[in-house]
Design a protein around this motif. Structure first.
Motif, PDB file in Angstrom:
ATOM      1  N   ALA A  18      59.920  44.034  10.882  1.00 48.35           N
ATOM      2  CA  ALA A  18      59.211  44.716  11.958  1.00 48.35           C
ATOM      3  C   ALA A  18      59.473  46.220  11.940  1.00 48.35           C
ATOM      4  O   ALA A  18      58.659  47.001  12.414  1.00 48.35           O
ATOM      5  CB  ALA A  18      59.614  44.130  13.307  1.00 48.35           C
ATOM      6  N   ALA A  19      60.614  46.632  11.413  1.00 47.69           N
ATOM      7  CA  ALA A  19      60.981  48.049  11.426  1.00 47.69           C
ATOM      8  C   ALA A  19      60.432  48.820  10.230  1.00 47.69           C
ATOM      9  O   ALA A  19      60.641  50.009  10.123  1.00 47.69           O
ATOM     10  CB  ALA A  19      62.502  48.181  11.467  1.00 47.69           C
ATOM     11  N   ALA A  48      58.500  51.298  15.260  1.00 40.37           N
ATOM     12  CA  ALA A  48      59.848  51.176  15.809  1.00 40.37           C
ATOM     13  C   ALA A  48      60.456  52.550  16.100  1.00 40.37           C
ATOM     14  O   ALA A  48      61.157  52.736  17.087  1.00 40.37           O
ATOM     15  CB  ALA A  48      60.740  50.395  14.854  1.00 40.37           C
ATOM     16  N   GLN A  49      60.175  53.521  15.240  1.00 40.32           N
ATOM     17  CA  GLN A  49      60.693  54.880  15.414  1.00 40.32           C
ATOM     18  C   GLN A  49      59.704  55.786  16.141  1.00 40.32           C
ATOM     19  O   GLN A  49      60.006  56.951  16.377  1.00 40.32           O
ATOM     20  CB  GLN A  49      61.030  55.494  14.047  1.00 40.32           C
ATOM     21  N   ALA A  50      58.520  55.260  16.446  1.00 39.94           N
ATOM     22  CA  ALA A  50      57.442  56.042  17.082  1.00 39.94           C
ATOM     23  C   ALA A  50      57.190  57.324  16.290  1.00 39.94           C
ATOM     24  O   ALA A  50      57.137  58.419  16.841  1.00 39.94           O
ATOM     25  CB  ALA A  50      57.757  56.337  18.537  1.00 39.94           C
ATOM     26  N   SER A  51      57.022  57.154  14.975  1.00 42.05           N
ATOM     27  CA  SER A  51      56.788  58.316  14.123  1.00 42.05           C
ATOM     28  C   SER A  51      55.642  58.033  13.159  1.00 42.05           C
ATOM     29  O   SER A  51      55.290  56.878  12.909  1.00 42.05           O
ATOM     30  CB  SER A  51      58.052  58.674  13.338  1.00 42.05           C
ATOM     31  N   ALA A  52      55.077  59.117  12.636  1.00 47.13           N
ATOM     32  CA  ALA A  52      53.964  58.981  11.705  1.00 47.13           C
ATOM     33  C   ALA A  52      53.935  60.165  10.755  1.00 47.13           C
ATOM     34  O   ALA A  52      54.483  61.232  11.049  1.00 47.13           O
ATOM     35  CB  ALA A  52      52.647  58.891  12.470  1.00 47.13           C
ATOM     36  N   GLN A  65      52.465  63.771  15.110  1.00 46.69           N
ATOM     37  CA  GLN A  65      52.795  63.155  16.397  1.00 46.69           C
ATOM     38  C   GLN A  65      52.174  61.772  16.416  1.00 46.69           C
ATOM     39  O   GLN A  65      51.072  61.569  15.904  1.00 46.69           O
ATOM     40  CB  GLN A  65      52.237  63.984  17.550  1.00 46.69           C
ATOM     41  N   PHE A  66      52.862  60.828  17.032  1.00 48.68           N
ATOM     42  CA  PHE A  66      52.400  59.448  17.057  1.00 48.68           C
ATOM     43  C   PHE A  66      52.364  58.923  18.479  1.00 48.68           C
ATOM     44  O   PHE A  66      53.270  59.183  19.266  1.00 48.68           O
ATOM     45  CB  PHE A  66      53.339  58.569  16.217  1.00 48.68           C
TER      46      PHE A  66
END
Length: 130
Positions: A18-19, A48-52, A65-66
């Motif tokens: 999932a991560a 999971a890290q709220a990143s993109a 930004q995500f």
């Protein structure tokens, strides 16, 4: 005891899976006529890290930004310095709305400085890269 260890191992594997970062490759099926919207985009999404990260056929990977919008999908926003065909540099903001459930993306571009009326727009289809 064996069953307990297998359950723990399965849960640990599920969390690791999932991560992971998911990479989407999107080919634009409709784009502006002036070249501001690239023929292809890539998005690396880590929920999971709220990143993109975002990339296009014109640029390398850029931090972005995500925002997870739930059923509406993901929003990815990034800024770039671009060179205009008429000369000079311009700062632009790209916004992609990615809908993994529909395998679609919309990309919009806006000029950050200056009073430009046009806001290029594109639509495409996406697939998950293995």
């Amino acid at each position: 005891m064996k069953r307990f260890l297998l359950t723990i191992a399965a849960l640990a594997f599920a969390q690791t899976a999932a991560a992971e970062t998911v990479t989407y490759v999107c080919k634009m099926t409709k784009q502006d006529a002036h070249g501001w919207i690239a023929p292809e985009y890539g998005f690396k999404i880590d929920t999971a890290q709220a990143s993109a990260q975002a990339a296009s056929s014109y640029q390398e990977w850029e931090a972005a930004q995500f925002k997870d919008r739930g059923a509406k999908g993901y929003r990815v926003v990034w800024n770039l310095d671009q060179t205009m065909a008429a000369g000079g540099n311009v700062r632009v903001r790209y916004q992609a709305n990615l809908k993994p459930s529909e395998k679609s993306v919309t990309v919009r571009m806006a000029f950050l400085h200056g009073n430009f009326a046009n806001k290029p727009y594109g639509v495409g289809t996406c697939s998950v890269q293995s």
